[in-house]
Design an enzyme around this catalytic site. Structure first.
Site, short mmCIF file in Angstrom:
data_model
loop_
_atom_site.label_atom_id
_atom_site.label_comp_id
_atom_site.label_asym_id
_atom_site.label_seq_id
_atom_site.Cartn_x
_atom_site.Cartn_y
_atom_site.Cartn_z
N LYS A 229 -1.64 -1.82 9.82
CA LYS A 229 -0.36 -1.10 9.71
C LYS A 229 0.20 -0.90 11.13
CE LYS A 229 -0.98 2.72 7.40
NZ LYS A 229 -0.64 3.91 6.58
N ASP B 63 -0.64 13.92 -0.64
CA ASP B 63 0.25 12.86 -1.11
C ASP B 63 -0.48 11.95 -2.10
OD1 ASP B 63 2.72 11.66 -1.30
OD2 ASP B 63 2.45 10.38 0.47
#
Length: 839
Positions: free
Chosen positions: A525, A621
């Site tokens: 990422k 989350d």
């Protein structure tokens, strides 16, 4: 009525690991009672109970009563209770019983309370404290009868007492209250019944040695005769009571009673007959192999934040010959200890054996004890090993004391105590200085390696609060990397961020598939300037994943912060996100069994987050795009950029700005900005419905009544019609009982207020049960997909802590993310994030 439960701590033979703790050490004494005091409080007569003679308070004995004044009370109206509970002594002010102690060592103290009433006193209104020299046993204690058949409350303690005077104090609280007691027992127990050291299981599932048990007060909480009936004190050499285990079984159908033993037990030494009575070892629970269960689990309610000593009793009364019984014992979500009864008992059948564990609290109000069959990976494939048993169980609360119990507070003792304290302070100061100097020169200590074995999970039917082994990572071959990876290595792995390797794009930046020099597949990422997620999230992700390791959490391989880059490197997840397999995808539909296994794996990962460290970690989350699947459909929780350290023991929540994903947000957290681990539980409830119904958490294209998955699905569930809205591919394939349990679990998770929601550990249990209902009711084909029992082959690099980072970063004023309002199709299979969900 208080539970009469068993408390005892003994050395723990951890098989071949800790032979020094083995109970098989020879003993050369014959046990006698050098100290024994039995008092029939408030009575004018002595009373014999089995072989114990309880003396009246005024008996000329080596104990004395110290009080400004007291009342003796007799219950003439109740002839149901034994005479011991028909009298009591009542104190209106601070009072004590004092005992002359001859033998140094562990003593058993029992306090008997029965709240009867008379014309002038109602013992059920008494509120008081009970203490011994240096330590409080009971605080604001009261015994309130709730039925006409209220039984006596018996509080039992093990504690070390030095020779001298030992006192038990009773203090009314508040001052206008009264204190009372019906009977008292104080007596010395055999040497080596308790030892100072025992194996210690930490919340992370780690193993080390606990030292200092003899400086603890151990209070009996549970004493269980597994597979048998109630045992009264007259069959126990230490006059203890044992109760049956059936009420504590999580899945009663998983166990069978074995009570056919009629031979003689083989004790190794004189101590053995005091550890537990014969009746405990002559009965057992064993696996119900006819139902294909692979473990038995018992569930006990315990206090939060309290350390416990657990003693498990075993005796092979189920085998016809030796070398036939090998299995695992488990505590909570921690991995298990293998037990080979023939090996530890000298190749003898019907030979009693016990194990002790010191167990830290894991933020759950329940403790789970299990026994289960060995793994196929252990190479114990012979049918003789396909069994597991438990004969008895004791759970004790541990409370530290300031010093060993000593005597009267005369001037000499006061001077001695003051001198000792002063000397102790000086010693501690010196030690602190020495420790600081040592730490200054010492290299960082490597992270502790955990050596417990994994929980068996074959057959897809492991009902238990299980958590896979937490391990240290192994160094990547041919690369001298710690946690920080040079940019050049990342460029090599991604062919300098070749667009052909781009597999996803999200809020944090782009995601590339990469291959390290050792051929390990990774997901990379890479942030971009101006991305919605910046350095705090980057920092938090590194700190969280560098401190934890679990089979159901995505592993961080490393990071890079060179040349203003913020890059995170993860293990590659071949099957992509869970959402990819639920809707808006051409991928094959997942079976209900596999969906349950994925939910169970996700719950295990979150449960580990919540309980694996002081305060735990809140993910904040939880959603289907943050549940990733490897090549064998093992579920792993991902994306920890919003994670927060949980509240400390003296806090109920963390006050923080609202962050998360719309549709999954805890309404309690949204209203009050008070974050708890129950916020993750709510989000997980939405995830459960997403898995069942194969639709997004929010769909703005639908009517207002249908837009929110949680509100819409719960309305159908309350009407008893949940089966009407399930994924069409699952119609006719879900066992009705499994669906009912699953729906109830989701409903509990989605309770409006956090205090009404279960813990992730409890959710895990419910899902395991839903899976058990499914696999025992549905015929399974040999080729059916299953993630259960699969062992990950991933080898990870060694981690290094980053001292400059801190999880206390708090910049939470960013608005709530609503990028889930519009669903987009995820890109091809990739590792860490999907296009609209990535960080």
């Amino acid at each position: 009525m208080a539970k009469l439960q068993g408390h005892r701590n003994l050395r723990l033979p951890l098989l071949l690991l800790l032979l020094q703790f083995s109970f098989l050490q020879p003993l050369s004494y014959t046990y006698t009672l050098p100290d024994k005091y039995f008092i029939n409080c408030g009575s004018e007569t002595d009373e014999t109970v089995d072989t114990r003679k309880f003396l009246q308070d005024k008996s000329p004995a080596s104990f004395s009563l110290h009080t400004p004044g007291y009342n003796s009370l007799k219950d003439d109206n109740n002839q149901i209770q034994p005479p011991l509970y028909q009298t009591a002594i009542i104190f209106r002010s601070h009072s004590s019983y004092e005992f002359h102690i001859v033998a140094t060592g562990t003593h058993l103290v029992r306090l008997h309370f029965y709240p009867f009433s008379s014309k002038n006193f109602h013992l059920s209104t008494a509120v008081f404290n009970v203490s011994v020299t240096g330590f409080s046993l009971l605080t604001n204690f009261s015994v309130v009868p709730n039925t006409n058949t209220t039984l006596p409350v018996i509080k039992e303690y093990l504690l070390s007492i030095n020779s001298g005077a030992f006192a038990i104090y009773f203090t009314p609280y508040p001052e206008n209250s009264i204190a009372f007691v019906n009977a008292i027992e104080v007596f010395h127990i055999p040497e080596n019944f308790t030892t100072n050291e025992s194996p210690h299981v930490t919340p992370l599932g780690g193993y080390k040695t606990y030292k200092g048990l003899l400086s603890q007060v151990l209070e009996t909480i549970y004493r269980i005769n597994v597979g048998g009936s109630d045992l009264l004190p007259d069959v126990d050499n230490l006059r203890r009571s044992w109760i049956p285990d059936d009420r504590y079984l999580s899945t009663p159908e998983a166990a069978q009673n074995h009570t056919t033993f009629s031979g003689r037990l083989t004790y190794h030494d004189d101590l053995g007959q005091y550890i537990a009575p014969d009746n405990v070892y002559m009965t057992a629970k064993k696996l119900n192999l006819n139902r294909k269960f692979i473990n038995i689990t018992w569930k006990f309610e315990v206090k939060l934040g309290v350390r416990h000593l657990v003693r498990m009793h075993f005796c092979d009364i189920v085998s016809n010959s030796t070398n036939n019984l090998v299995f695992y014992a488990y505590i909570n979500s921690y991995s298990g200890q293998k037990i080979d009864l023939s090996a530890v008992t000298g190749r003898q059948l019907a030979a009693p054996y016990y194990l002790d564990f010191v167990v830290d609290s894991d933020k759950s109000k329940y403790m789970y004890i299990s026994v289960g069959m060995v793994n196929d990976s252990d190479n114990y494939l012979n049918a003789v090993y396909r069994q597991a048993i438990l004969n008895g169980l004791e759970i004790m609360e541990m409370s530290n004391i300031s010093s060993n119990f000593t005597l009267k507070s005369d001037s000499k003792n006061v001077a001695l105590i003051v001198g000792s304290v002063a000397g102790g302070v000086a010693l501690i100061f010196t030690l602190i200085i020495g420790l600081l100097l040592a730490l200054k020169c010492r290299k960082p200590k490597p992270i502790e390696t955990v050596t417990w074995s994994p929980l068996p999970g074959n057959e897809g039917s492991s009902y238990g609060r299980t958590s896979e082994e937490t391990t240290n990572a192994t160094l990547i071959p041919n690369m001298n990397l710690g946690l920080k990876i040079p940019l050049s290595e990342i460029q090599f792995a991604t062919n300098n961020f070749d667009k052909k390797l781009l597999v996803g794009e999200g809020g944090f930046g782009k995601v590339y598939k990469g291959v390290l020099r050792n051929n390990m597949k990774v997901a990379v990422k890479r942030s971009e300037p101006g991305s919605g997620q910046g350095f705090p999230e980057f920092q938090t992700e590194i700190m969280v994943l560098s401190k934890i390791r679990h089979r159901h959490l995505v592993s961080l391989i490393g990071y890079c912060d060179e040349r203003s880059e913020m890059i995170l490197v993860y293990e590659y997840m071949e099957k992509g996100t869970l959402r990819d397999h639920l809707y808006k995808s051409k991928l094959p539909s997942l079976s209900w069994k596999l969906r349950l296994e994925i939910c169970i794996g996700s719950a295990r990962g979150l449960h580990y987050l919540h309980t694996g460290s002081a305060g735990g970690i809140i993910h904040r989350d939880v959603k289907s795009t943050n549940i990733l699947l490897d090549e064998k459909y093992i579920a792993k929780v991902a994306d920890f950029g919003l994670s927060k350290l949980g509240p400390s023991l003296d806090q109920s929540h963390i006050s923080t700005g609202v962050k998360g994903t719309f549709g999954y947000l805890d309404p309690d957290y949204f209203r009050y900005q008070q974050l708890t681990d129950k916020s993750d539980v709510y989000s997980f409830g939405v995830l459960l419905l997403e898995v069942l119904c194969a639709r997004p958490a929010i769909n703005p294209l639908l009517s207002r009544e249908q837009a929110s998955l949680a509100e819409w699905a719960m309305q159908w569930h309350k009407n008893g019609l949940l089966e009407q809205i399930i994924d069409p591919s699952l119609v006719g394939k879900i066992n009705a009982k499994s669906l009912r349990k699953y729906g109830e679990t989701a409903e509990k998770c989605l309770s409006d207020f956090g205090v009404d929601r279960p813990s992730m550990g409890d959710v895990l249990w419910d899902l395991e049960y839903a899976l058990q209902l499914q696999v025992t009711a549905v015929h399974r084909e040999p080729h059916e997909d299953s993630a259960t029992g699969v062992v990950s082959e991933l080898h990870l690099p060694n981690f290094q802590r980053i001292p400059t980072f801190s999880l206390s970063i708090e910049k939470d004023e960013l608005p709530t993310r609503i990028d889930e309002l519009l669903e987009t199709t995820a890109s091809q299979v990739f590792s860490q994030v999907t296009t609209d969900e990535g960080r």
